[in-house]
Design a protein around this motif. Structure first.
Motif, PDB file in Angstrom:
ATOM      1  N   ARG A 128     -37.772 130.299 -16.338  1.00 47.36           N
ATOM      2  CA  ARG A 128     -38.729 130.482 -15.261  1.00 47.36           C
ATOM      3  C   ARG A 128     -40.015 131.119 -15.794  1.00 47.36           C
ATOM      4  O   ARG A 128     -40.020 131.759 -16.858  1.00 47.36           O
ATOM      5  CB  ARG A 128     -38.178 131.332 -14.127  1.00 47.36           C
ATOM      6  CG  ARG A 128     -37.853 132.784 -14.475  1.00 47.36           C
ATOM      7  CD  ARG A 128     -38.018 133.728 -13.272  1.00 47.36           C
ATOM      8  NE  ARG A 128     -39.435 133.950 -12.966  1.00 47.36           N
ATOM      9  CZ  ARG A 128     -39.918 134.247 -11.770  1.00 47.36           C
ATOM     10  NH1 ARG A 128     -39.104 134.345 -10.754  1.00 47.36           N
ATOM     11  NH2 ARG A 128     -41.213 134.453 -11.601  1.00 47.36           N
ATOM     12  N   LYS A 133     -49.632 132.589  -9.188  1.00 50.59           N
ATOM     13  CA  LYS A 133     -48.910 133.751  -8.673  1.00 50.59           C
ATOM     14  C   LYS A 133     -49.379 134.160  -7.278  1.00 50.59           C
ATOM     15  O   LYS A 133     -50.577 134.323  -7.052  1.00 50.59           O
ATOM     16  CB  LYS A 133     -49.104 134.948  -9.624  1.00 50.59           C
ATOM     17  CG  LYS A 133     -48.485 134.773 -10.986  1.00 50.59           C
ATOM     18  CD  LYS A 133     -46.982 134.475 -10.953  1.00 50.59           C
ATOM     19  CE  LYS A 133     -46.153 135.537 -10.255  1.00 50.59           C
ATOM     20  NZ  LYS A 133     -44.721 135.123 -10.199  1.00 50.59           N
ATOM     21  N   GLN A 184     -40.583 125.883  -7.542  1.00 50.16           N
ATOM     22  CA  GLN A 184     -40.226 127.073  -6.757  1.00 50.16           C
ATOM     23  C   GLN A 184     -41.164 127.175  -5.565  1.00 50.16           C
ATOM     24  O   GLN A 184     -42.381 127.064  -5.710  1.00 50.16           O
ATOM     25  CB  GLN A 184     -40.345 128.319  -7.628  1.00 50.16           C
ATOM     26  CG  GLN A 184     -40.072 129.616  -6.877  1.00 50.16           C
ATOM     27  CD  GLN A 184     -39.974 130.806  -7.816  1.00 50.16           C
ATOM     28  OE1 GLN A 184     -39.347 130.739  -8.867  1.00 50.16           O
ATOM     29  NE2 GLN A 184     -40.601 131.899  -7.436  1.00 50.16           N
ATOM     30  N   ALA A 187     -41.266 133.200  -1.511  1.00 54.10           N
ATOM     31  CA  ALA A 187     -40.939 133.829  -0.229  1.00 54.10           C
ATOM     32  C   ALA A 187     -42.095 133.714   0.773  1.00 54.10           C
ATOM     33  O   ALA A 187     -41.888 133.451   1.957  1.00 54.10           O
ATOM     34  CB  ALA A 187     -40.596 135.297  -0.470  1.00 54.10           C
ATOM     35  N   ARG A 188     -43.311 133.890   0.267  1.00 55.86           N
ATOM     36  CA  ARG A 188     -44.468 133.873   1.174  1.00 55.86           C
ATOM     37  C   ARG A 188     -44.751 132.498   1.741  1.00 55.86           C
ATOM     38  O   ARG A 188     -45.469 132.358   2.725  1.00 55.86           O
ATOM     39  CB  ARG A 188     -45.703 134.435   0.454  1.00 55.86           C
ATOM     40  CG  ARG A 188     -45.560 135.918   0.179  1.00 55.86           C
ATOM     41  CD  ARG A 188     -46.367 136.358  -1.031  1.00 55.86           C
ATOM     42  NE  ARG A 188     -45.996 137.719  -1.421  1.00 55.86           N
ATOM     43  CZ  ARG A 188     -44.919 138.012  -2.162  1.00 55.86           C
ATOM     44  NH1 ARG A 188     -44.111 137.057  -2.572  1.00 55.86           N
ATOM     45  NH2 ARG A 188     -44.644 139.258  -2.464  1.00 55.86           N
ATOM     46  N   LYS A 209     -37.171 129.929  -1.880  1.00 54.71           N
ATOM     47  CA  LYS A 209     -36.861 131.351  -1.722  1.00 54.71           C
ATOM     48  C   LYS A 209     -36.970 131.766  -0.254  1.00 54.71           C
ATOM     49  O   LYS A 209     -37.833 131.276   0.470  1.00 54.71           O
ATOM     50  CB  LYS A 209     -37.789 132.183  -2.619  1.00 54.71           C
ATOM     51  CG  LYS A 209     -37.637 131.789  -4.096  1.00 54.71           C
ATOM     52  CD  LYS A 209     -38.337 132.733  -5.038  1.00 54.71           C
ATOM     53  CE  LYS A 209     -37.443 133.902  -5.394  1.00 54.71           C
ATOM     54  NZ  LYS A 209     -38.064 134.768  -6.424  1.00 54.71           N
ATOM     55  N   ARG A 239     -33.554 136.510  -1.925  1.00 50.95           N
ATOM     56  CA  ARG A 239     -34.358 137.378  -2.794  1.00 50.95           C
ATOM     57  C   ARG A 239     -34.722 138.689  -2.091  1.00 50.95           C
ATOM     58  O   ARG A 239     -35.674 139.360  -2.460  1.00 50.95           O
ATOM     59  CB  ARG A 239     -35.600 136.654  -3.300  1.00 50.95           C
ATOM     60  CG  ARG A 239     -36.408 135.922  -2.265  1.00 50.95           C
ATOM     61  CD  ARG A 239     -37.258 136.780  -1.360  1.00 50.95           C
ATOM     62  NE  ARG A 239     -38.422 137.303  -2.049  1.00 50.95           N
ATOM     63  CZ  ARG A 239     -39.074 138.388  -1.668  1.00 50.95           C
ATOM     64  NH1 ARG A 239     -38.671 139.074  -0.576  1.00 50.95           N
ATOM     65  NH2 ARG A 239     -40.130 138.811  -2.319  1.00 50.95           N
ATOM     66  N   HIS A 274     -36.303 140.487  -7.461  1.00 52.55           N
ATOM     67  CA  HIS A 274     -37.149 140.720  -6.285  1.00 52.55           C
ATOM     68  C   HIS A 274     -36.346 141.393  -5.174  1.00 52.55           C
ATOM     69  O   HIS A 274     -36.898 142.104  -4.343  1.00 52.55           O
ATOM     70  CB  HIS A 274     -37.783 139.409  -5.808  1.00 52.55           C
ATOM     71  CG  HIS A 274     -38.728 138.828  -6.819  1.00 52.55           C
ATOM     72  ND1 HIS A 274     -38.302 138.030  -7.847  1.00 52.55           N
ATOM     73  CD2 HIS A 274     -40.062 138.995  -6.988  1.00 52.55           C
ATOM     74  CE1 HIS A 274     -39.335 137.706  -8.609  1.00 52.55           C
ATOM     75  NE2 HIS A 274     -40.423 138.276  -8.118  1.00 52.55           N
TER      76      HIS A 274
HETATM   77  C1  PEP Z   1     -41.426 135.309  -8.195  1.00 55.34           C
HETATM   78  O1  PEP Z   1     -40.387 134.660  -8.325  1.00 55.34           O
HETATM   79  O2  PEP Z   1     -42.051 135.812  -9.158  1.00 55.34           O
HETATM   80  C2  PEP Z   1     -41.898 135.615  -6.829  1.00 55.34           C
HETATM   81  C3  PEP Z   1     -43.176 135.820  -6.560  1.00 55.34           C
HETATM   82  O3  PEP Z   1     -40.876 135.672  -5.962  1.00 55.34           O
HETATM   83  P1  PEP Z   1     -40.871 135.835  -4.346  1.00 55.34           P
HETATM   84  O4  PEP Z   1     -41.597 134.635  -3.816  1.00 55.34           O
HETATM   85  O5  PEP Z   1     -39.425 135.856  -4.023  1.00 55.34           O
HETATM   86  O6  PEP Z   1     -41.571 137.135  -4.026  1.00 55.34           O
END
Ligand code: PEP
Ligand code: MN
Length: 339
Positions: A128, A133, A184, A187-188, A209, A239, A274
């Motif tokens: 990963r 980000k 991926q 979460a957001r 997530k 997570r 997380h």
């Molecule tokens: C991540 O996997 O680095 C991340 C930002 O995860 P999450 O969306 O679960 O906060």
């Protein structure tokens, strides 16, 4: 509705069934089981009962039953057996526990290649690393973008591990798909329905997530957006969620693992990094997750966490990661899984 085909149904029967399902305005998803083929038809037609009766009379149809759960294609009603799917040279779901590992963010060629080598040597099965980000503050490191994707791909190829990376926006989807083996959804963006629909139309495996305030039933419906568009290669990732607790970054919802396993056939991955926010708690929650039935782990590993550009505090050093994998293997084997 679920359309169960007779064991004598022909290819032609199946084609005609799919044709009728689509003609009535439903989306069709075919699952070929060992002994039986079933077709899932999802849609919100007013004349559903009438359509069920008509489909029930088509050649090759054994029975037609409604799916009672709000999440249709993801439900155990639709498919009782656990799902699994290929991601590059590995399989997510099934007997063997998936280990996703790597830094929160790709930071440089040296950083990602050193970490890739370390996690591969310890038994990771997917590498990963974030290139786009989703940071809380716009003033912090936002990821390397396409350069990060290139470096992650190169590192993955070097150690022969498939890669997973986050896409933040529909705009970047084609670009990210060019490089990655698995997408991926963070979460957001768990409830970003436009993004879910777009990714559902792609055929890339997905790591979805859980949103930080998404209930389990809502989470299942988020996945349904991907499935309803035809992408069945979806793994769900617990997570951690927001609670009143402040001693940890999030509260890892261990309950979600058996609850999700009961409600869905999709593979379940646990992210204790997380989920806790502190490296000290990552391994214990990883062990608990495997014991609770998770199909895999997603953890952050950094060779120099003290200078990481994101999430250093919850990242394991390679040595600790190796210990975590070795102990996880003992737990996996104790409950009849492999690692
Ligand atoms: C991540 O996997 O680095 C991340 C930002 O995860 P999450 O969306 O679960 O906060
Ligand atoms: Mn992170």
């Amino acid at each position: 509705m679920i359309i169960i085909l007779k064991s004598t149904a022909t290819k032609d029967d199946l084609e005609k069934i799919i044709e009728s399902v689509k003609e009535y305005g439903y989306k069709a998803e075919v699952v070929k089981g060992e002994s039986k083929t079933i077709v899932g038809a999802v849609g919100n037609q007013k004349e559903k009962q009438q359509h069920m009766n008509l489909i029930g009379q088509l050649p090759g149809v054994e029975s037609v039953v409604p799916i009672m759960q709000p999440h249709k294609l993801g439900s155990r009603e639709f498919k009782n057996d656990d799902s699994s799917f290929a991601v590059g040279n590995t399989t997510v779901g099934g007997e063997t526990i998936t280990i996703i590992a790597g830094p929160c963010s790709v930071e440089s060629e040296q950083q990602i290649s050193e970490i890739a080598e370390a996690v591969k040597a310890s038994g990771a099965t997917i590498l990963r690393g974030g290139a786009f980000k989703p940071r809380t503050s716009p003033y912090t490191f936002q990821g390397m973008g396409e350069e990060g994707l290139k470096l992650l791909r190169k590192a993955g190829d070097m150690v022969e591990l498939p890669i997973v990376t986050e896409v933040l926006d529909v705009e970047d989807l084609d670009l990210v798909c060019e490089y990655t083996d698995m997408i991926q959804i963070g979460a957001r963006n768990c409830q970003n329905y436009a993004l879910l629909k777009a990714i559902g139309k792609s055929n890339k495996p997905v790591l979805l997530k859980r949103g930080m305030s998404t209930s389990i039933n809502e989470f299942l419906l988020c996945a349904e957006y991907l499935l309803a568009e035809g992408n069945m290669n979806v793994a769900l990732c617990e997570r951690g969620i927001r609670t009143f607790e402040t001693a940890t970054r999030n509260t890892f919802d261990i309950n979600a693992i058996p609850v999700l396993k009961e409600k869905t056939h999709l593979p379940i991955i646990a992210d204790p990094a997380h989920g806790t926010g502190y490296w000290q708690y990552v391994s214990p929650i990883a062990y608990a997750s495997i014991a609770a039935g998770a199909d895999g782990l997603a953890v952050e590993v950094h060779n120099k966490p003290e200078i990481a550009l994101s999430d250093g505090g919850q990242s394991l050093k390679p040595k600790k990661f190796q210990i975590m994998v070795d102990k996880s293997r003992i737990i996996a084997e104790a409950i009849g899984r492999k690692l």
